[in-house]
Design an enzyme around this catalytic site. Structure first.
Site, PDB file in Angstrom:
ATOM      1  N   ASP A  83      -1.941  -0.249  10.726  1.00  0.00           N
ATOM      2  CA  ASP A  83      -1.545   0.868  11.806  1.00  0.00           C
ATOM      3  C   ASP A  83      -0.134   1.041  11.677  1.00  0.00           C
ATOM      4  O   ASP A  83       0.461   1.751  12.455  1.00  0.00           O
ATOM      5  CB  ASP A  83      -2.079   0.389  13.143  1.00  0.00           C
ATOM      6  CG  ASP A  83      -1.922   1.453  14.174  1.00  0.00           C
ATOM      7  OD1 ASP A  83      -2.203   2.583  13.745  1.00  0.00           O
ATOM      8  OD2 ASP A  83      -1.433   1.267  15.241  1.00  0.00           O
TER       9      ASP A  83
ATOM     10  N   GLU B  28       7.687   3.413   8.271  1.00  0.00           N
ATOM     11  CA  GLU B  28       6.903   4.117   8.934  1.00  0.00           C
ATOM     12  C   GLU B  28       7.647   5.325   9.399  1.00  0.00           C
ATOM     13  O   GLU B  28       6.908   6.384   9.657  1.00  0.00           O
ATOM     14  CB  GLU B  28       5.709   3.698   9.825  1.00  0.00           C
ATOM     15  CG  GLU B  28       6.688   3.018  11.251  1.00  0.00           C
ATOM     16  CD  GLU B  28       5.607   2.269  12.082  1.00  0.00           C
ATOM     17  OE1 GLU B  28       4.997   1.491  11.705  1.00  0.00           O
ATOM     18  OE2 GLU B  28       5.978   2.490  13.363  1.00  0.00           O
TER      19      GLU B  28
ATOM     20  N   HIS C  28       0.202   4.265  13.569  1.00  0.00           N
ATOM     21  CA  HIS C  28       0.511   3.477  14.759  1.00  0.00           C
ATOM     22  C   HIS C  28       0.050   4.026  16.019  1.00  0.00           C
ATOM     23  O   HIS C  28       0.693   4.236  17.118  1.00  0.00           O
ATOM     24  CB  HIS C  28       2.294   3.617  14.770  1.00  0.00           C
ATOM     25  CG  HIS C  28       2.900   2.353  15.418  1.00  0.00           C
ATOM     26  ND1 HIS C  28       4.259   1.861  15.285  1.00  0.00           N
ATOM     27  CD2 HIS C  28       2.483   1.480  16.621  1.00  0.00           C
ATOM     28  CE1 HIS C  28       4.470   0.553  15.888  1.00  0.00           C
ATOM     29  NE2 HIS C  28       3.342   0.610  16.581  1.00  0.00           N
TER      30      HIS C  28
HETATM   31  C1  COI Z   1       4.892  -0.996  21.085  1.00  0.00           C
HETATM   32  O1  COI Z   1       4.543  -0.977  22.164  1.00  0.00           O
HETATM   33  O2  COI Z   1       6.029  -1.729  20.625  1.00  0.00           O
HETATM   34  C2  COI Z   1       4.262  -0.342  19.995  1.00  0.00           C
HETATM   35  O3  COI Z   1       4.118  -0.888  19.156  1.00  0.00           O
HETATM   36  C3  COI Z   1       4.040   1.218  20.309  1.00  0.00           C
HETATM   37  C4  COI Z   1       4.742   1.832  19.679  1.00  0.00           C
HETATM   38  C5  COI Z   1       4.290   3.267  19.151  1.00  0.00           C
HETATM   39  C6  COI Z   1       6.333   1.795  19.785  1.00  0.00           C
END
Ligand code: COI
Length: 330
Positions: A258, A263, A295
């Site tokens: 994910d 990315e 993600h």
């Molecule tokens: C986080 O909360 O750090 C995550 O991985 C979400 C992300 C889309 C920034």
């Protein structure tokens, strides 16, 4: 007090509006990400609330300081894309949302593992060609797996509960032991123990210099043949070229990613038919036994609402008291 929110998506707007009217604090919303180029829009505001995978550059932090804005509240948990030492040296206080919905990520983790075990991507490809035969995609059962959970924070613990509900054997590793997990006797002594015993390995740890490329050639070599790897934490925890080799050799039987090392080149944008200049992504994306998602593990209604509310509360607390419960410091 006045706040500006960067990177605000459509699905966040209603929660921002509700918070704003309940607290009597104006929040200007922009869809733009927070960069050195867009930070001028924050001029005159007391605090910034932001959310992005893109790095918060040092230049941006310097400009915030010049604008006299020293309160920055992230709407997510990870702080690997911001130089906290730099922020602290400029007097910029940064908060995060350490817990917004561990279940969102844990449930996604299990969903992806189930898809790997049941070979969903291969079946989808077959079915789209109207090939409705079972063979040769015989599947594996989760209740037969030994799941190695690396990281037993809120997300890891939530995942453990779900895996146990399916009857899987769970083993865990974390440098810091959690009492509940310890009382269940789930901890093994080392990462090597996880690599050697697990048939599934799932990562639930933050990215630090020490955890970068934790899954490298040496780690993969210690694992069981055909092991399944799940990463819904941070891309650089896995050395993607080592993963590709391990998939080629059959050492890794499947992976659900994910998150990826680079990315931001791909995720959270509509690339249409554009060529993707990211060889490891292209290699992994084509494989039937690799699931790539952009993600999205965090992206649920509960999580988004909590991210908005908690980050705005953090920003308000910073303004009113000069500190906050969710302050992150180096
Ligand atoms: C986080 O909360 O750090 C995550 O991985 C979400 C992300 C889309 C920034």
């Amino acid at each position: 007090m006045k706040i500006i929110g960067y990177g605000i998506r459509q699905d966040e707007r209603q929660f921002v509006e509700q918070w704003s009217s309940q607290n009597g604090i104006g929040v200007k919303m922009t869809a733009e990400l927070l960069t050195a180029e867009t930070v001028d829009q924050a001029s005159g505001y007391d605090g910034i609330v932001a959310f992005q995978q893109l790095a918060y550059s040092d230049e941006l932090l310097e400009k915030m300081d010049q604008l006299g804005i020293h309160n920055l509240s992230l709407r997510n948990v990870g702080v690997d894309n911001i130089n906290l030492e730099k922020a602290t040296s400029l007097g910029i206080k940064v908060t995060n949302v350490p817990v917004y919905s561990p279940e969102a990520i844990a449930e996604f983790t299990v969903t992806q593992l189930m898809q790997l075990l049941r070979r969903s991507k291969e079946y989808a490809r077959k079915f789209s060609n109207h090939d409705f035969r079972w063979a040769p995609q015989i599947s594996k059962e989760l209740n037969q797996q030994t799941v190695g959970v690396i990281g037993t924070g809120h997300i890891g613990r939530s995942a453990i509960k779900i895996f146990q509900g399916f009857g899987a054997k769970v083993i865990a590793y974390d440098a810091f032991h959690n009492k509940e997990i310890e009382s269940q006797g789930l901890y093994v002594d080392s990462l090597s123990d996880i690599y050697k015993q697990a048939t599934v390995i799932t990562l639930h740890i933050p990215l630090f210099p020490e955890t970068e490329h934790m899954l490298d050639r040496e780690a993969f070599n210690q694992m069981n043949d055909g092991v399944f790897i799940i990463n819904a934490a941070r891309g650089p925890l896995i050395d993607e070229s080592a993963l590709i080799e391990a998939l080629d050799s059959g050492k890794v039987g499947g992976a659900a990613l994910d998150v990826m090392e680079d990315e931001t080149k791909v995720f959270n944008q509509d690339l249409g038919k554009q060529e993707i200049n990211y060889p490891a992504f292209n290699n992994l994306f084509e494989r039937d036994n690799v699931l790539i998602s952009p993600h999205t593990a965090f992206y649920t209604d509960v999580a988004v609402k909590n991210m908005v509310n908690i980050s705005l509360n953090n920003n308000k607390q910073l303004f009113e008291t000069g500190t906050a419960d969710n302050l992150v410091e180096k």
